[in-house]
Scaffold this motif. Structure first.
Motif, PDB file in Angstrom:
ATOM      1  N   THR A   1      51.345  24.345  14.393  1.00 39.25           N
ATOM      2  CA  THR A   1      52.449  23.454  14.699  1.00 39.25           C
ATOM      3  C   THR A   1      53.330  24.126  15.742  1.00 39.25           C
ATOM      4  N   PHE A   2      53.899  23.307  16.628  1.00 41.69           N
ATOM      5  CA  PHE A   2      54.692  23.838  17.730  1.00 41.69           C
ATOM      6  C   PHE A   2      55.626  22.751  18.243  1.00 41.69           C
ATOM      7  N   ASN A   3      56.622  23.157  19.010  1.00 43.10           N
ATOM      8  CA  ASN A   3      57.537  22.192  19.599  1.00 43.10           C
ATOM      9  C   ASN A   3      56.845  21.479  20.751  1.00 43.10           C
ATOM     10  N   SER A   4      57.069  20.177  20.880  1.00 43.28           N
ATOM     11  CA  SER A   4      56.362  19.375  21.882  1.00 43.28           C
ATOM     12  C   SER A   4      56.735  19.744  23.317  1.00 43.28           C
ATOM     13  N   THR A   5      57.807  20.527  23.515  1.00 42.64           N
ATOM     14  CA  THR A   5      58.139  20.952  24.873  1.00 42.64           C
ATOM     15  C   THR A   5      57.106  21.936  25.424  1.00 42.64           C
ATOM     16  N   PHE A   6      56.242  22.488  24.560  1.00 41.88           N
ATOM     17  CA  PHE A   6      55.166  23.356  25.035  1.00 41.88           C
ATOM     18  C   PHE A   6      54.063  22.564  25.725  1.00 41.88           C
ATOM     19  N   LEU A   7      54.011  21.262  25.506  1.00 42.80           N
ATOM     20  CA  LEU A   7      53.017  20.419  26.170  1.00 42.80           C
ATOM     21  C   LEU A   7      53.419  20.199  27.621  1.00 42.80           C
ATOM     22  N   THR A   8      52.457  20.203  28.502  1.00 37.36           N
ATOM     23  CA  THR A   8      52.758  19.821  29.880  1.00 37.36           C
ATOM     24  C   THR A   8      52.969  18.312  29.908  1.00 37.36           C
ATOM     25  N   PRO A   9      53.701  17.797  30.888  1.00 40.01           N
ATOM     26  CA  PRO A   9      53.876  16.338  30.968  1.00 40.01           C
ATOM     27  C   PRO A   9      52.552  15.584  31.031  1.00 40.01           C
ATOM     28  N   ASP A  10      51.555  16.127  31.730  1.00 38.13           N
ATOM     29  CA  ASP A  10      50.251  15.458  31.824  1.00 38.13           C
ATOM     30  C   ASP A  10      49.557  15.360  30.472  1.00 38.13           C
ATOM     31  N   ILE A  11      49.580  16.442  29.716  1.00 40.93           N
ATOM     32  CA  ILE A  11      48.928  16.432  28.407  1.00 40.93           C
ATOM     33  C   ILE A  11      49.682  15.529  27.446  1.00 40.93           C
ATOM     34  N   ALA A  12      51.010  15.566  27.476  1.00 47.63           N
ATOM     35  CA  ALA A  12      51.799  14.678  26.616  1.00 47.63           C
ATOM     36  C   ALA A  12      51.462  13.224  26.909  1.00 47.63           C
ATOM     37  N   LYS A  13      51.368  12.886  28.175  1.00 47.24           N
ATOM     38  CA  LYS A  13      51.039  11.513  28.558  1.00 47.24           C
ATOM     39  C   LYS A  13      49.634  11.145  28.096  1.00 47.24           C
ATOM     40  N   ALA A  14      48.670  12.026  28.323  1.00 46.38           N
ATOM     41  CA  ALA A  14      47.273  11.750  27.967  1.00 46.38           C
ATOM     42  C   ALA A  14      47.090  11.566  26.465  1.00 46.38           C
ATOM     43  N   THR A  15      47.891  12.257  25.667  1.00 43.40           N
ATOM     44  CA  THR A  15      47.767  12.183  24.210  1.00 43.40           C
ATOM     45  C   THR A  15      48.781  11.235  23.581  1.00 43.40           C
ATOM     46  N   GLU A  16      49.592  10.616  24.433  1.00 44.38           N
ATOM     47  CA  GLU A  16      50.621   9.674  23.976  1.00 44.38           C
ATOM     48  C   GLU A  16      51.601  10.340  23.010  1.00 44.38           C
ATOM     49  N   LEU A  17      51.960  11.597  23.316  1.00 44.13           N
ATOM     50  CA  LEU A  17      52.941  12.320  22.529  1.00 44.13           C
ATOM     51  C   LEU A  17      54.265  12.352  23.280  1.00 44.13           C
ATOM     52  N   THR A  18      55.345  12.347  22.517  1.00 41.47           N
ATOM     53  CA  THR A  18      56.675  12.433  23.106  1.00 41.47           C
ATOM     54  C   THR A  18      57.021  13.898  23.315  1.00 41.47           C
ATOM     55  N   ARG A  19      57.369  14.215  24.523  1.00 40.25           N
ATOM     56  CA  ARG A  19      57.770  15.573  24.879  1.00 40.25           C
ATOM     57  C   ARG A  19      59.284  15.646  24.758  1.00 40.25           C
ATOM     58  N   SER A  20      59.782  16.359  23.740  1.00 37.39           N
ATOM     59  CA  SER A  20      61.219  16.407  23.463  1.00 37.39           C
ATOM     60  C   SER A  20      61.546  17.677  22.691  1.00 37.39           C
ATOM     61  N   LYS A  21      62.740  18.202  22.908  1.00 38.17           N
ATOM     62  CA  LYS A  21      63.155  19.399  22.180  1.00 38.17           C
ATOM     63  C   LYS A  21      63.310  19.128  20.688  1.00 38.17           C
ATOM     64  N   ASN A  22      63.411  17.873  20.301  1.00 39.58           N
ATOM     65  CA  ASN A  22      63.589  17.511  18.895  1.00 39.58           C
ATOM     66  C   ASN A  22      62.327  16.917  18.271  1.00 39.58           C
ATOM     67  N   GLN A  23      61.164  17.199  18.868  1.00 39.18           N
ATOM     68  CA  GLN A  23      59.896  16.712  18.323  1.00 39.18           C
ATOM     69  C   GLN A  23      58.909  17.863  18.192  1.00 39.18           C
ATOM     70  N   GLY A  24      58.339  17.989  17.005  1.00 39.44           N
ATOM     71  CA  GLY A  24      57.283  18.963  16.774  1.00 39.44           C
ATOM     72  C   GLY A  24      55.933  18.278  16.787  1.00 39.44           C
ATOM     73  N   VAL A  25      54.884  19.071  16.912  1.00 39.30           N
ATOM     74  CA  VAL A  25      53.510  18.577  16.893  1.00 39.30           C
ATOM     75  C   VAL A  25      52.730  19.429  15.906  1.00 39.30           C
ATOM     76  N   ILE A  26      51.920  18.767  15.101  1.00 44.99           N
ATOM     77  CA  ILE A  26      50.968  19.491  14.263  1.00 44.99           C
ATOM     78  C   ILE A  26      49.574  19.116  14.738  1.00 44.99           C
ATOM     79  N   ASN A  27      48.734  20.126  14.854  1.00 44.77           N
ATOM     80  CA  ASN A  27      47.380  19.980  15.380  1.00 44.77           C
ATOM     81  C   ASN A  27      46.407  20.494  14.323  1.00 44.77           C
TER      82      ASN A  27
END
Length: 144
Positions: free
Chosen positions: A40-66
């Motif tokens: 799990t990590f903060n979504s700001t670690f995603l590049t804008p391209d990867i966030a867009k491709a995976t339909e994830l919100t890139r935000s300091k207040n959003q985490g991602v679990i993989n």
């Protein structure tokens, strides 16, 4: 999408090389011949391209679990569900989506990270009729 697989694989596996007993980053649980990798990590670690491709919100207040599931070292399809609880036992359902690429299958979900705190994750991974549960705590931080 190949860059997505590379990023997620790197996120899952790179921390393993740092230490045998992982405190942060990628973790794994073995259930017979099935290994479940999770991080799990903060979504700001995603590049804008990867966030867009995976339909994830890139935000300091959003985490991602993989989550990735391997059987005998090969990607395995599974049903993945779970919840995240704060210290007051307030629970948020994790809505996992499957991402399938050429040689990889990932399950990702987002969750809110409003403040620094330790949260409890409970993840169910179902393969066939067998359901395996993973519980772990993670200290979370809003991004910058």
């Amino acid at each position: 999408m190949g860059r997505l697989a590379l990023f997620l694989l790197t996120a899952c596996l790179s921390v393993t090389a740092m230490a045998a007993d992982v405190i942060k980053g990628e973790r794994q649980e073995k259930f017979g011949d099935v290994t479940v990798h999770y991080n799990t990590f903060n979504s700001t670690f995603l590049t804008p391209d990867i966030a867009k491709a995976t339909e994830l919100t890139r935000s300091k207040n959003q985490g991602v679990i993989n989550i990735s599931v391997l059987k005998d070292g090969k990607p395995q399809m599974a049903q993945v569900s779970g919840t995240i609880k704060d210290l007051t036992s307030q629970s948020v359902k994790l809505n996992f989506r499957q991402i399938t690429e050429q040689n990889a299958i990932y399950y990702i979900a987002q969750y809110p990270v409003d403040q620094q705190e330790t949260r409890t994750f409970e993840i169910q991974v179902q393969i066939g009729d067998k359901i395996n549960t993973i519980n772990f705590n993670q200290e979370l931080f809003p991004g910058r």
